[in-house]
Design a protein around this motif. Sequence first.
Motif, PDB file in Angstrom:
ATOM      1  N   ASN A   1      26.868 -14.730 -44.273  1.00 50.56           N
ATOM      2  CA  ASN A   1      26.386 -13.849 -43.211  1.00 50.56           C
ATOM      3  C   ASN A   1      27.381 -13.770 -42.072  1.00 50.56           C
ATOM      4  OD1 ASN A   1      24.157 -13.321 -44.697  1.00 50.56           O
ATOM      5  ND2 ASN A   1      23.027 -15.077 -43.872  1.00 50.56           N
ATOM      6  N   ILE A   2      28.241 -14.772 -41.975  1.00 46.92           N
ATOM      7  CA  ILE A   2      29.226 -14.746 -40.888  1.00 46.92           C
ATOM      8  C   ILE A   2      30.598 -14.324 -41.429  1.00 46.92           C
ATOM      9  CG2 ILE A   2      30.317 -16.096 -39.061  1.00 46.92           C
ATOM     10  CD1 ILE A   2      27.841 -17.956 -39.174  1.00 46.92           C
ATOM     11  N   VAL A   3      31.228 -15.177 -42.223  1.00 51.42           N
ATOM     12  CA  VAL A   3      32.615 -14.914 -42.627  1.00 51.42           C
ATOM     13  C   VAL A   3      32.744 -13.712 -43.564  1.00 51.42           C
ATOM     14  CG1 VAL A   3      34.764 -16.074 -43.256  1.00 51.42           C
ATOM     15  CG2 VAL A   3      32.765 -17.417 -42.747  1.00 51.42           C
ATOM     16  N   ALA A   4      31.693 -13.414 -44.303  1.00 52.39           N
ATOM     17  CA  ALA A   4      31.813 -12.332 -45.280  1.00 52.39           C
ATOM     18  C   ALA A   4      31.106 -11.058 -44.805  1.00 52.39           C
ATOM     19  CB  ALA A   4      31.267 -12.797 -46.616  1.00 52.39           C
ATOM     20  N   TYR A   5      30.968 -10.889 -43.497  1.00 47.11           N
ATOM     21  CA  TYR A   5      30.400  -9.663 -42.927  1.00 47.11           C
ATOM     22  C   TYR A   5      29.034  -9.356 -43.553  1.00 47.11           C
ATOM     23  CZ  TYR A   5      35.182  -9.035 -41.328  1.00 47.11           C
ATOM     24  OH  TYR A   5      36.416  -9.213 -40.754  1.00 47.11           O
ATOM     25  N   GLY A   6      28.116 -10.302 -43.449  1.00 48.54           N
ATOM     26  CA  GLY A   6      26.801 -10.099 -44.070  1.00 48.54           C
ATOM     27  C   GLY A   6      27.028 -10.056 -45.562  1.00 48.54           C
ATOM     28  N   ALA A   7      26.306  -9.230 -46.237  1.00 49.51           N
ATOM     29  CA  ALA A   7      26.496  -9.176 -47.695  1.00 49.51           C
ATOM     30  C   ALA A   7      27.308  -7.938 -48.060  1.00 49.51           C
ATOM     31  CB  ALA A   7      25.149  -9.184 -48.372  1.00 49.51           C
ATOM     32  N   LYS A   8      28.295  -7.587 -47.207  1.00 51.40           N
ATOM     33  CA  LYS A   8      29.041  -6.338 -47.459  1.00 51.40           C
ATOM     34  C   LYS A   8      30.073  -6.489 -48.572  1.00 51.40           C
ATOM     35  CE  LYS A   8      28.489  -4.158 -42.922  1.00 51.40           C
ATOM     36  NZ  LYS A   8      27.829  -5.274 -42.171  1.00 51.40           N
ATOM     37  N   LYS A   9      30.526  -7.708 -48.840  1.00 57.61           N
ATOM     38  CA  LYS A   9      31.502  -7.801 -49.927  1.00 57.61           C
ATOM     39  C   LYS A   9      30.773  -7.977 -51.256  1.00 57.61           C
ATOM     40  CE  LYS A   9      33.139 -12.531 -49.722  1.00 57.61           C
ATOM     41  NZ  LYS A   9      34.335 -13.318 -49.513  1.00 57.61           N
ATOM     42  N   VAL A  10      31.392  -7.468 -52.313  1.00 58.16           N
ATOM     43  CA  VAL A  10      30.734  -7.448 -53.622  1.00 58.16           C
ATOM     44  C   VAL A  10      30.292  -8.838 -54.079  1.00 58.16           C
ATOM     45  CG1 VAL A  10      31.357  -7.268 -56.086  1.00 58.16           C
ATOM     46  CG2 VAL A  10      31.569  -5.305 -54.607  1.00 58.16           C
ATOM     47  N   THR A  11      31.178  -9.830 -53.890  1.00 58.87           N
ATOM     48  CA  THR A  11      30.892 -11.166 -54.420  1.00 58.87           C
ATOM     49  C   THR A  11      29.527 -11.695 -53.988  1.00 58.87           C
ATOM     50  OG1 THR A  11      33.250 -11.555 -54.303  1.00 58.87           O
ATOM     51  CG2 THR A  11      31.902 -13.469 -54.694  1.00 58.87           C
ATOM     52  N   PHE A  12      29.121 -11.374 -52.761  1.00 58.16           N
ATOM     53  CA  PHE A  12      27.856 -11.939 -52.287  1.00 58.16           C
ATOM     54  C   PHE A  12      26.780 -10.899 -52.035  1.00 58.16           C
ATOM     55  CE2 PHE A  12      30.944 -15.291 -51.454  1.00 58.16           C
ATOM     56  CZ  PHE A  12      30.337 -16.292 -52.187  1.00 58.16           C
ATOM     57  N   ALA A  13      27.042  -9.658 -52.451  1.00 63.11           N
ATOM     58  CA  ALA A  13      26.011  -8.627 -52.249  1.00 63.11           C
ATOM     59  C   ALA A  13      24.864  -8.877 -53.212  1.00 63.11           C
ATOM     60  CB  ALA A  13      26.613  -7.252 -52.508  1.00 63.11           C
ATOM     61  N   PRO A  14      23.609  -8.683 -52.740  1.00 62.00           N
ATOM     62  CA  PRO A  14      22.504  -8.803 -53.699  1.00 62.00           C
ATOM     63  C   PRO A  14      22.636  -7.726 -54.763  1.00 62.00           C
ATOM     64  CG  PRO A  14      21.718  -8.159 -51.485  1.00 62.00           C
ATOM     65  CD  PRO A  14      23.199  -8.343 -51.392  1.00 62.00           C
ATOM     66  N   TYR A  15      22.078  -7.976 -55.922  1.00 62.99           N
ATOM     67  CA  TYR A  15      22.163  -6.992 -57.004  1.00 62.99           C
ATOM     68  C   TYR A  15      21.404  -5.726 -56.599  1.00 62.99           C
ATOM     69  CZ  TYR A  15      21.639  -4.878 -61.553  1.00 62.99           C
ATOM     70  OH  TYR A  15      21.677  -3.995 -62.597  1.00 62.99           O
ATOM     71  N   GLY A  16      22.031  -4.563 -56.756  1.00 65.28           N
ATOM     72  CA  GLY A  16      21.348  -3.317 -56.397  1.00 65.28           C
ATOM     73  C   GLY A  16      22.351  -2.188 -56.247  1.00 65.28           C
ATOM     74  N   GLU A  17      21.902  -1.075 -55.670  1.00 64.68           N
ATOM     75  CA  GLU A  17      22.722   0.143 -55.583  1.00 64.68           C
ATOM     76  C   GLU A  17      24.009  -0.078 -54.788  1.00 64.68           C
ATOM     77  OE1 GLU A  17      22.409   3.032 -57.266  1.00 64.68           O
ATOM     78  OE2 GLU A  17      20.887   1.817 -58.267  1.00 64.68           O
ATOM     79  N   TYR A  18      23.901  -0.795 -53.644  1.00 64.71           N
ATOM     80  CA  TYR A  18      25.087  -0.996 -52.804  1.00 64.71           C
ATOM     81  C   TYR A  18      26.165  -1.733 -53.614  1.00 64.71           C
ATOM     82  CZ  TYR A  18      28.282  -2.863 -49.347  1.00 64.71           C
ATOM     83  OH  TYR A  18      29.428  -3.185 -48.666  1.00 64.71           O
ATOM     84  N   TRP A  19      25.750  -2.814 -54.292  1.00 59.96           N
ATOM     85  CA  TRP A  19      26.695  -3.595 -55.099  1.00 59.96           C
ATOM     86  C   TRP A  19      27.366  -2.693 -56.155  1.00 59.96           C
ATOM     87  CZ3 TRP A  19      25.988  -4.458 -60.418  1.00 59.96           C
ATOM     88  CH2 TRP A  19      26.931  -5.312 -61.008  1.00 59.96           C
ATOM     89  N   LYS A  20      26.554  -1.831 -56.798  1.00 63.06           N
ATOM     90  CA  LYS A  20      27.115  -0.950 -57.847  1.00 63.06           C
ATOM     91  C   LYS A  20      28.161  -0.011 -57.270  1.00 63.06           C
ATOM     92  CE  LYS A  20      23.184  -0.680 -60.904  1.00 63.06           C
ATOM     93  NZ  LYS A  20      21.949   0.010 -61.112  1.00 63.06           N
ATOM     94  N   HIS A  21      27.853   0.609 -56.109  1.00 66.26           N
ATOM     95  CA  HIS A  21      28.787   1.571 -55.504  1.00 66.26           C
ATOM     96  C   HIS A  21      30.105   0.895 -55.147  1.00 66.26           C
ATOM     97  CE1 HIS A  21      26.046   4.809 -55.403  1.00 66.26           C
ATOM     98  NE2 HIS A  21      25.243   4.299 -54.506  1.00 66.26           N
ATOM     99  N   VAL A  22      29.997  -0.279 -54.515  1.00 65.18           N
ATOM    100  CA  VAL A  22      31.235  -0.912 -54.030  1.00 65.18           C
ATOM    101  C   VAL A  22      32.056  -1.446 -55.208  1.00 65.18           C
ATOM    102  CG1 VAL A  22      32.218  -2.637 -52.497  1.00 65.18           C
ATOM    103  CG2 VAL A  22      30.162  -1.422 -51.816  1.00 65.18           C
ATOM    104  N   LYS A  23      31.375  -1.968 -56.211  1.00 61.40           N
ATOM    105  CA  LYS A  23      32.131  -2.471 -57.371  1.00 61.40           C
ATOM    106  C   LYS A  23      32.897  -1.308 -58.020  1.00 61.40           C
ATOM    107  CE  LYS A  23      31.858  -5.191 -61.472  1.00 61.40           C
ATOM    108  NZ  LYS A  23      31.050  -5.906 -62.413  1.00 61.40           N
ATOM    109  N   LYS A  24      32.269  -0.139 -58.053  1.00 62.50           N
ATOM    110  CA  LYS A  24      32.961   1.041 -58.614  1.00 62.50           C
ATOM    111  C   LYS A  24      34.226   1.346 -57.809  1.00 62.50           C
ATOM    112  CE  LYS A  24      29.529   4.002 -60.570  1.00 62.50           C
ATOM    113  NZ  LYS A  24      28.551   4.953 -60.109  1.00 62.50           N
ATOM    114  N   ILE A  25      34.120   1.229 -56.489  1.00 63.42           N
ATOM    115  CA  ILE A  25      35.302   1.486 -55.633  1.00 63.42           C
ATOM    116  C   ILE A  25      36.409   0.473 -55.978  1.00 63.42           C
ATOM    117  CG2 ILE A  25      36.164   1.458 -53.246  1.00 63.42           C
ATOM    118  CD1 ILE A  25      33.444   2.425 -52.309  1.00 63.42           C
ATOM    119  N   TYR A  26      36.039  -0.791 -56.124  1.00 65.88           N
ATOM    120  CA  TYR A  26      37.042  -1.818 -56.447  1.00 65.88           C
ATOM    121  C   TYR A  26      37.762  -1.459 -57.757  1.00 65.88           C
ATOM    122  CZ  TYR A  26      35.027  -5.376 -53.209  1.00 65.88           C
ATOM    123  OH  TYR A  26      34.595  -6.091 -52.124  1.00 65.88           O
ATOM    124  N   VAL A  27      36.960  -1.093 -58.762  1.00 63.74           N
ATOM    125  CA  VAL A  27      37.546  -0.857 -60.085  1.00 63.74           C
ATOM    126  C   VAL A  27      38.431   0.395 -60.060  1.00 63.74           C
ATOM    127  CG1 VAL A  27      36.988  -0.306 -62.500  1.00 63.74           C
ATOM    128  CG2 VAL A  27      35.703  -2.084 -61.290  1.00 63.74           C
TER     129      VAL A  27
END
Length: 427
Positions: free
Chosen positions: A40-66
């Motif tokens: 929640n502090i160092v990783a800007y809340g759950a904004k990075k893929v590694t710690f994002a809860p499973y769901g739409e946001y995680w899917k969108h960002v992982k697509k951007i990474y790939v």
Amino acid sequence: MLLHFGQVPTLVVSSADVAQEIMKKQDAIFASRPSLKANNIVAYGAKKVTFAPYGEYWKHVKKIYVAHLLGHAKVRSFEQARMGEVELVLEKVRHAQKMSNSIDLTEVFNLFTVGTLGRVLSKSFSKRRSALELIEQVAALYYEFNFEDYFPALRYLDRFFGVESKFMNIFKRWDAFFEDMITDHIKRARNNEEDGGFIEALLLLQANNQLDTELTREHLKAFLTDMLGAGVHTTFTTLDWAMAELMRNQEIMKLIQEQLRKITPTGGSGMLTNEDIKELTVLTAVIKETLRLHPPGPVAVPRQSIEESRIIGYTIPKGTTVFVNIWSINRDPKYWECPDEFRPERFIGSTVDFWGNNFQFIPFGAGRRICPGIQFAMYNIEVLLANVLCKFDWELPNGMKPEELDMGYAPGLITVTRNKRLILVPK
Ligand code: HEM
């Protein structure tokens, strides 16, 4: 094994069969991540893929990474950056060779890894040492036992432990580092200098505003921390272990060198490229065996169940935190003969691979949350090892015998590095 850490039900998985149940058959239930205070502090809340809860946001960002950094086509396209860093390594080794000096390969591998990643984030990246220092600091703090994660009702005790203020201090430096990186990039872009890197792609996506998800400056910084946080230690430690294992297994090293020295580099610079070495089964087997014996993340990033489920006859409550013990699965005697021995030949002619289908070998995890950086990591590891093995012979310093090389583990929870630095003499 189902335990209770404080108020949190916790499942520790140490067998390939149960890992398959969690990461494949019931992957949708176990594909989320627990919310830890550090994130929640160092990783800007759950904004990075590694710690994002499973769901739409995680899917969108992982697509951007790939699409813009980690997919196969992108990784291949980064050849210039990769080979530029290989060249820097070869120059350092040549210099040590000329002076008859030893060289600290642990440091060389660390700088190479942060350099290849930094360059593809932004071409002008040069702050390798500051980046490494920050990564070390965050890693040291990250898995420091955080009372509040396991005893939420006792949150007020943090005023005695001071975990939050330690995190905040590191976070300020971390945030300033990435802010500078983006600002530098924007300055160069004003001079019409295109670089094809990840920051450029993210800024374009932001400007075009055609995404299904919000993309603020905070998101950009979170994505950059994800890359350096997940990609540097894991890759460098694999290089380090592989080279150390080869020093102790000289016949295998010689075999690889013979194979490499028969290949004529296609590039004008005389360096071997990924294309040149793609058929080298022994080198690939060495890297796989290194990842089996010394998985850089001995315990996969924790997962969390989003509903109640049944695993081998036991009820696992919703909200259970799951730790998959990759280290012990990769050494399970049920699947591996002499599991503690370095025997790369076990992978030659074998179909067992690390893409998440063979649950006795999961150094990159498996299922929906499998590491998206496999291709990126493998390209870097293979090409650097190929070049340093092809161009030089290697000896241990001061007459040290191969069996005297320290193969102990340094203390640490996130990645497991060797206890001592790898100092070798190039010939
Ligand atoms: C030898 C090198 C590497 C190893 C062994 C490794 C291993 C892992 C493991 C075990 C996981 C957790 C998988 C799971 O929960 O099932 C993971 C996740 C991840 N890795 Fe890697 N990794 C490596 C390199 C990289 C690189 C180079 C990058 C990017 C530059 C990267 C980016 C990520 C990301 C973003 C995740 C989170 C995926 C998600 O939560 O959906 N990794 N990695």
